[in-house]
Scaffold this motif. Sequence first.
Motif, short mmCIF file in Angstrom:
data_model
loop_
_atom_site.label_atom_id
_atom_site.label_comp_id
_atom_site.label_asym_id
_atom_site.label_seq_id
_atom_site.Cartn_x
_atom_site.Cartn_y
_atom_site.Cartn_z
N ALA A 105 1.07 -1.21 0.06
CA ALA A 105 -0.11 -0.03 0.23
C ALA A 105 1.05 0.88 -0.09
O ALA A 105 1.84 1.67 0.52
CB ALA A 105 -0.68 0.15 0.80
N ALA A 106 0.45 2.54 -1.01
CA ALA A 106 1.69 3.41 -0.60
C ALA A 106 -0.13 4.67 0.19
O ALA A 106 -0.90 4.44 -0.27
CB ALA A 106 1.41 3.83 -2.12
N VAL A 107 0.27 5.31 1.16
CA VAL A 107 -0.28 6.40 1.12
C VAL A 107 -0.13 7.89 1.33
O VAL A 107 1.41 8.17 1.60
CB VAL A 107 -0.26 6.58 2.98
CG1 VAL A 107 -1.24 6.78 3.53
CG2 VAL A 107 -1.38 4.60 3.27
N ASP A 108 -0.14 9.00 0.73
CA ASP A 108 -0.15 10.11 0.43
C ASP A 108 -0.93 11.13 1.23
O ASP A 108 -1.60 11.14 1.70
CB ASP A 108 -0.07 10.87 -0.89
CG ASP A 108 0.25 11.98 -1.36
OD1 ASP A 108 0.50 12.25 -0.09
OD2 ASP A 108 -0.34 13.10 -2.44
N VAL A 109 -0.14 11.98 2.46
CA VAL A 109 -0.69 12.43 3.73
C VAL A 109 -0.57 13.94 3.19
O VAL A 109 0.44 14.29 3.27
CB VAL A 109 0.26 12.26 4.92
CG1 VAL A 109 -0.69 12.27 5.66
CG2 VAL A 109 -0.33 10.66 5.35
N ARG A 110 -1.43 14.88 2.67
CA ARG A 110 -1.97 15.92 2.68
C ARG A 110 -1.82 16.91 3.77
O ARG A 110 -3.03 16.47 4.72
CB ARG A 110 -1.91 16.30 1.14
CG ARG A 110 -1.16 15.42 -0.18
CD ARG A 110 0.13 16.33 -0.41
NE ARG A 110 0.89 15.20 -1.42
CZ ARG A 110 0.56 16.34 -3.18
NH1 ARG A 110 -0.35 17.07 -2.97
NH2 ARG A 110 0.91 14.86 -3.36
N HIS A 111 -2.76 18.27 3.63
CA HIS A 111 -2.96 18.91 4.76
C HIS A 111 -4.25 18.75 4.92
O HIS A 111 -4.77 18.50 5.89
CB HIS A 111 -3.04 20.66 4.34
CG HIS A 111 -1.22 21.03 4.46
ND1 HIS A 111 -1.32 22.01 5.33
CD2 HIS A 111 0.23 21.21 3.56
CE1 HIS A 111 0.24 21.53 5.60
NE2 HIS A 111 0.85 21.97 4.59
N GLY A 112 -5.24 18.02 3.56
CA GLY A 112 -6.69 18.53 4.13
C GLY A 112 -6.95 17.08 2.87
O GLY A 112 -7.91 17.37 3.06
N SER A 113 -5.95 16.10 2.54
CA SER A 113 -6.50 14.60 2.30
C SER A 113 -5.14 14.44 2.43
O SER A 113 -4.70 14.13 2.51
CB SER A 113 -7.16 14.72 0.88
OG SER A 113 -5.98 15.41 -0.06
N VAL A 114 -5.89 12.32 2.11
CA VAL A 114 -5.26 11.57 2.74
C VAL A 114 -5.45 10.41 1.24
O VAL A 114 -6.69 10.47 1.19
CB VAL A 114 -4.76 10.95 4.11
CG1 VAL A 114 -4.03 9.43 4.21
CG2 VAL A 114 -5.08 11.58 4.73
N VAL A 130 4.78 5.53 3.33
CA VAL A 130 3.63 6.60 3.48
C VAL A 130 4.66 7.90 3.36
O VAL A 130 6.15 8.16 3.56
CB VAL A 130 3.93 7.18 5.08
CG1 VAL A 130 2.91 7.83 5.60
CG2 VAL A 130 2.25 5.57 5.38
N GLY A 131 3.62 8.35 2.20
CA GLY A 131 4.73 10.15 2.22
C GLY A 131 3.56 11.21 2.98
O GLY A 131 2.42 11.51 2.81
N ALA A 132 4.65 12.11 2.59
CA ALA A 132 4.31 12.98 3.36
C ALA A 132 4.93 14.86 3.68
O ALA A 132 6.85 13.88 3.35
CB ALA A 132 4.16 12.83 5.22
N PRO A 133 4.99 15.73 3.44
CA PRO A 133 6.02 16.90 3.82
C PRO A 133 6.59 16.98 4.85
O PRO A 133 6.28 16.08 5.82
CB PRO A 133 4.61 18.24 3.73
CG PRO A 133 3.35 17.45 3.07
CD PRO A 133 3.31 15.96 4.04
N GLY A 134 7.58 17.33 4.56
CA GLY A 134 8.72 17.76 5.74
C GLY A 134 9.98 16.64 5.46
O GLY A 134 9.63 16.37 4.35
#
Length: 400
Positions: A87-96, A149-153
């Motif tokens: 699984a891949a998960v893209d975590v953003r400010h207003g959505s996943v 998991v991909g996330a900003p920062g």
Amino acid sequence: MTPARTASPRTARVINDRIALDLLVEHGSLTAAQLKELTGLSRPSVADLLQRLADDGLVRIVGEAGAARRGPNARLYGLVAERAHVAAVDVRHGSVSFALADLAGTAVGDAVLSVPDEGEPGDPVAETVTALETVLRESGVTTLHTVAVGAPGMIDPATGALGGGTALPAWHARVPAALRERLGVPVLLENEVNLAGIAEHRLGAAHGRDAFVLLWLGLGVGAAVVLDGRLRRGASGGTGEIGFLPVPGAGGLPSATDCDGGFHSLAGSAAVCALAREHRLRLPPHGTGNGLRAAEAAVRGAASGETGARGEAFLDALAERIAVGAAAITAVLDPGCVVLGGEVGRAGGRVLAARVAERLSGMSPLATEVLCGTVEGSPVLGGGLVTALDAARRDLFAPR
């Protein structure tokens, strides 16, 4: 002279098994004769190899090669793709966003979760975990191996945790541990722009290149740096944090905690919207994303020619800004190739890339090709699936 070392029979088997499995991933089903030709192994070695992989539950007979031929020589062998899923998960400010794939890399499910702003009712972390469990169940996945998991920062290279950065929602940092605890599988955390860079390197515009920089143009700006065929993260995980890059025209200087005054102030979505308004382009309502959708729409409309001469002037001005940041990157790294990604970069496509290339060539003596990203769908999720599949295959394709 030290005598050359030869591989042990066990090591040779390990290498040959992995080569065969990689060929089945790349080509799909193959006959024993085709594997013999592609690997250069003898017929008995291929037969032994296929038996080992079948015993490990990784390969099975999936058909025959042609109606005119029957028997052992016509058998087609294929990877048991359902042996494991990732699984891949893209975590953003207003959505996943979520994406699932089997061991062969075939997509088997996806979903998008809207996340409330901080301070609003609800627990984004619990909702994220529940949403992934739901898409796993609805996709019939019972053999999850790895989650990326991909996330900003910035990701701390020592701990693998989401570390220092700008004003990111606090819940982002809690997602990996929550997924790991609930699902009981390895969870890999990576900067989302780095995942997009991995996708472009393996699947997109930079495929086959040893060096390039993905310049991400979206809500903010960032970069993924690949040199000598390897993704570079830096001593503190901050390679590519070009929003903090001091550049002329940004109206100030960034601080250690705020990228305003850096390249972000020239090329982030808010700055792109302001530039569009300066050129009297009509923008749709911002909606969610602090102007990201409006910036994307303005660039796409200008690149398609819908906004005429005003759009052309807007693209020229935007390309000038992007080239300033690209020139700084190329002066230090000399990657030979810059790929424009992110929502804004992809919206501009080849039209924007050509303008940036023209201006960059006037600023830098270093020959640099400028391309637009070509990965279909979400490059962050695409890079996440590639990363998770690499981990799963390293584990499962090893000998037992």
